[in-house]
Scaffold this active site. Structure first.
Site, PDB file in Angstrom:
ATOM      1  N   CYS A 138     -18.713  20.050 -17.776  1.00 24.92           N
ATOM      2  CA  CYS A 138     -17.880  21.046 -18.456  1.00 24.92           C
ATOM      3  C   CYS A 138     -18.684  22.282 -18.794  1.00 24.92           C
ATOM      4  O   CYS A 138     -19.376  22.330 -19.823  1.00 24.92           O
ATOM      5  CB  CYS A 138     -17.280  20.438 -19.725  1.00 24.92           C
ATOM      6  N   CYS A 141     -17.762  23.849 -22.143  1.00 25.45           N
ATOM      7  CA  CYS A 141     -18.294  23.169 -23.325  1.00 25.45           C
ATOM      8  C   CYS A 141     -19.780  23.475 -23.520  1.00 25.45           C
ATOM      9  O   CYS A 141     -20.238  23.672 -24.644  1.00 25.45           O
ATOM     10  CB  CYS A 141     -18.147  21.653 -23.189  1.00 25.45           C
ATOM     11  N   ASP A 142     -20.517  23.483 -22.424  1.00 27.63           N
ATOM     12  CA  ASP A 142     -21.974  23.461 -22.520  1.00 27.63           C
ATOM     13  C   ASP A 142     -22.695  24.704 -21.997  1.00 27.63           C
ATOM     14  O   ASP A 142     -23.913  24.799 -22.118  1.00 27.63           O
ATOM     15  CB  ASP A 142     -22.506  22.229 -21.757  1.00 27.63           C
TER      16      ASP A 142
END
Length: 315
Positions: A138, A141-142
């Site tokens: 992701c 997300c990261d």
């Protein structure tokens, strides 16, 4: 957590665009639905950045924000929302029995399965070892954690192109690793990535091993898919973008599915192989996998469930 004696007219498993749209339509039809949000509330759109192709949002919208709007709209009309995961569905009982992760058991006259799909991984041990320590599925997300680093993205579809393009906001260089020279990605997404000066390409390669210092990823072993030669590729991050698999494990042996695990529905309806159970969204769609098509299927499933309950005289 609902008490174990609770009975619903319609239970909706999953909370992506399909689930929330099904909830909106069934609640407006006064069927008092419940949505079990599952392990990833909001579905895949909660790990998506800018959604530019959903009608009505001319400037685009962030995936998580969009799902929150869907959720609140469904709640407005009386949808009950339960932050729990369905771990078993007993289709032999009438009404259907749903077992939840918290241990509660509830019943429902009709069920709409909209449990979506999840990212696939490479399936190598070193990938798991460094998951969350440089390996991710992701970018949204990261990505922030890779500011100033060089990273790699594995895949050849739209997801890979979107991840690679997004990561250029943070990384100094993004290398797309793909096992072929042909891409499944749409022309517009592929062209956008190719035009980005921070994106490089390693074609006809596959990741054989992930290397690290025990704490963080440091590089990869890449294998040439044509000649078989291997090479060491230093990188500070690896993002896996090789597709998805439907979240249908709990329905195996209960609902008919194809070889890939997608639920089979009786077109043009959303009915599954079990009367009274309907399916919508990515859980039954290996082809389109779009937010707007999932929402459309959620609408159809809600109408199918409403008509089925009426025909059966279930009040």
């Amino acid at each position: 957590m609902p008490p174990s004696h609770v009975h619903y007219r319609v239970a909706i498993i999953g909370s992506g665009p399909a689930g929330w749209t099904a909830a909106l339509y069934t609640s407006r039809a006064e069927l008092q639905p419940v949505v079990f949000e599952g392990p990833q509330p909001g579905g895949q759109l909660t790990i998506t950045t800018e959604v530019e192709n959903y009608p009505g949002f001319k400037d685009g919208i962030q995936g998580p924000e969009m799902m929150e709007i869907f959720r609140e709209q469904a709640k407005r009309f009386g949808t009950e929302v339960v932050l729990d995961t369905v771990t078993d569905l007993d289709v032999s009982a009438r009404p259907f029995r749903l077992t939840l992760e918290t241990g509660a058991v509830v019943t429902a006259d009709a069920v709409i399965v909209s449990s979506g799909a999840s990212a696939k991984y490479l399936g190598i041990a070193s990938e798991k070892q460094y998951m969350g320590r440089g390996v991710s599925a992701c970018a949204t997300c990261d990505g922030f954690f890779f500011k100033g680093k060089e990273v790699a993205v594995v895949g050849g579809g739209d997801t890979a192109m979107e991840e690679a393009t997004f990561l250029t906001k943070f990384a100094t260089k993004v290398t797309v690793i793909h096992r072929r020279e042909e891409f499944r990605a749409s022309k517009i997404m592929l062209e956008r990535a190719r035009m980005n000066p921070k994106i490089a390409w390693k074609l006809n390669r596959e990741v054989e091993e992930v290397h690290g210092d025990g704490k963080l990823i440091t590089g990869l072993t890449l294998r040439d898919t044509i000649g078989g030669a291997t090479e060491h590729f230093p990188t500070g991050g690896l993002f896996i973008a090789i597709g998805h698999e439907p979240n249908t494990k709990i329905f195996q042996g209960k609902l008919e599915m194809n070889a890939q695990g997608y639920l089979k529905i009786k077109h043009p309806s959303t009915a599954t192989s079990v009367e009274g159970v309907f399916a919508a969204g990515d859980v039954a769609d290996p082809t389109y996998r779009q937010a707007v098509s999932a929402a459309g299927e959620g609408c159809k499933a809600a109408i199918d469930a409403e008509r089925w309950l009426a025909a059966k005289g279930i009040h």
